[in-house]
Design an enzyme around this catalytic site. Sequence first.
Site, PDB file in Angstrom:
ATOM      1  N   SER A 187       0.798  -1.224   0.000  1.00 22.83           N
ATOM      2  CA  SER A 187       0.000   0.000   0.000  1.00 22.83           C
ATOM      3  C   SER A 187       0.832   1.277   0.000  1.00 22.83           C
ATOM      4  O   SER A 187       0.353   2.316  -0.417  1.00 22.83           O
ATOM      5  CB  SER A 187      -0.961  -0.008   1.184  1.00 22.83           C
ATOM      6  N   HIS A 215      -5.492  -3.327  -2.323  1.00 26.77           N
ATOM      7  CA  HIS A 215      -5.102  -2.394  -3.393  1.00 26.77           C
ATOM      8  C   HIS A 215      -4.992  -3.066  -4.755  1.00 26.77           C
ATOM      9  O   HIS A 215      -4.590  -2.428  -5.727  1.00 26.77           O
ATOM     10  CB  HIS A 215      -3.781  -1.708  -3.040  1.00 26.77           C
ATOM     11  N   LYS A 246     -12.271   0.655  -1.424  1.00 30.40           N
ATOM     12  CA  LYS A 246     -11.318   1.388  -2.268  1.00 30.40           C
ATOM     13  C   LYS A 246     -11.858   1.431  -3.695  1.00 30.40           C
ATOM     14  O   LYS A 246     -12.730   2.231  -3.987  1.00 30.40           O
ATOM     15  CB  LYS A 246      -9.929   0.780  -2.132  1.00 30.40           C
TER      16      LYS A 246
HETATM   17  C1  LIG Z   1      -6.939  -0.215   3.204  1.00 30.82           C
HETATM   18  C2  LIG Z   1      -6.394  -1.552   3.498  1.00 30.82           C
HETATM   19  C3  LIG Z   1      -7.074  -2.436   4.337  1.00 30.82           C
HETATM   20  C4  LIG Z   1      -8.315  -2.043   5.068  1.00 30.82           C
HETATM   21  O1  LIG Z   1      -9.436  -1.981   4.229  1.00 30.82           O
HETATM   22  P1  LIG Z   1     -10.686  -1.094   4.678  1.00 30.82           P
HETATM   23  O2  LIG Z   1     -11.813  -1.638   3.871  1.00 30.82           O
HETATM   24  O3  LIG Z   1     -10.343   0.323   4.353  1.00 30.82           O
HETATM   25  O4  LIG Z   1     -10.862  -1.309   6.141  1.00 30.82           O
HETATM   26  C5  LIG Z   1      -6.541  -3.698   4.527  1.00 30.82           C
HETATM   27  N1  LIG Z   1      -5.392  -4.065   3.926  1.00 30.82           N
HETATM   28  C6  LIG Z   1      -4.707  -3.245   3.115  1.00 30.82           C
HETATM   29  C7  LIG Z   1      -3.451  -3.709   2.461  1.00 30.82           C
HETATM   30  C8  LIG Z   1      -5.180  -1.951   2.888  1.00 30.82           C
HETATM   31  O5  LIG Z   1      -4.493  -1.126   2.100  1.00 30.82           O
END
Ligand SMILES: *Cc1c(COP(=O)(O)O)cnc(C)c1O
Length: 404
Positions: A187, A215, A246
């Site tokens: 990320s 991601h 996302k």
């Molecule tokens: C953003 C993210 C999460 C969390 O996801 P949400 O739906 O925002 O809680 C988990 N793992 C990774 C690698 C992320 O980038």
Amino acid sequence: MNATLQSWLTENLQALKDQHLYKVPRILETPAGGRVRMNGREVVNLSSNNYLGLANHPKVVEAARKSIEEWGVGAGAVRWIGGTMKVHDELEERIAKFKNVEAVLVFTSGFTANSGCIPAVLTSDDVVISDELNHASIIDGVRLSPAEYRKSEGWVYGHKDMNHLEDILKRAGNFKKRMIITDGVFSMDGDIAPLPEIVALAEKYDAFVMVDDAHASGVLGRNGAGTTSHFNLYGRVDIQLGTLSKALGVVGGYIAGSRLLKEWLINRGRPYLFSTALPPMVAAALIAALDIMENDPEPMNRLWDNAKWWKESLASLGFDTMGSETPITPVYCGEEEKAVRMEQMLWEEGVYALSICYPTVPRGRARIRTMPSAAHSREDLEFALEAFKKVGRSLGVIPSTAEV
Ligand SMILES: *Cc1c(COP(=O)(O)O)cnc(C)c1O
């Protein structure tokens, strides 16, 4: 108010300020998009995960609106007590088909999917083998489990270091189960996990693999189905995590895998058992978002066109994008102060792009993290590039003679 608590809070907040770790969220005054108003200023927003622009796509919004009229706004209970509606089941079936797996279980976020799934599948007889750059929600999930994992004991491997991973697997033979866990797309760096090598090592040493595709969902693989699809590893990745927050543009997370895994998590996944179901309008909006992802290649094409243009343009100016292979594009600054200063100067030029410093990334590896998306027009990105050029030159991040 308890005075001891109050003084502890005051002291520790000051310590965060002294270390430049104190956060003040800026306020969005328009919907999430490529160009937004924030804290009273019009800016190009390069810090959103709204990869495909689905967060306010008319069809997604309409699906949510229709669902509210029919179903109201809340599910009323945790899933197993009485909060599961038809639309939740339908969403899970749709995601399972999309991911080409037997079964999917939806949680209220990606974070809770990690903190629910990881401890549920591990006992104190097991070991977790984790990439050193894995996301905070993986680390928290692992901390909630009784399995062995400590870095100091050598169960964390260097970032994407397959020799290191194999060394650890060789030492892990005495545990009952071995779990290898990795981000699919990292990320903060935007690089892709070497999943084929990880899966091959797992098969060789009788380990199972969990990949966090937060991601990669909507970004890699067929129609955005993630890294398992990208590398054609169907049936060889035991547990896939995805987020619905996302690229899918709404909120939620899920675990994709076997029917038995789903059955187990329904019984042992604590956020599933003890946290209220997603509102039905969220599930309905997500089904509409999936419809778009499966049937309209345009947003994903635009995402990648924009991402490629953005990376190439930055590189041609002399910026170091740190080996990123996906839309997540870090711009290397090095020293923390330089990154913080660059963020401020970009803001003054009308570009919102957050600096990422220690402890989120290692000390001395500070960067500006940029996220080009399908929600950006080329003009938005050209505008942002001009700002990066000006600010980068003035801070000495790039040589002052660089030409576009
Ligand atoms: C953003 C993210 C999460 C969390 O996801 P949400 O739906 O925002 O809680 C988990 N793992 C990774 C690698 C992320 O980038």
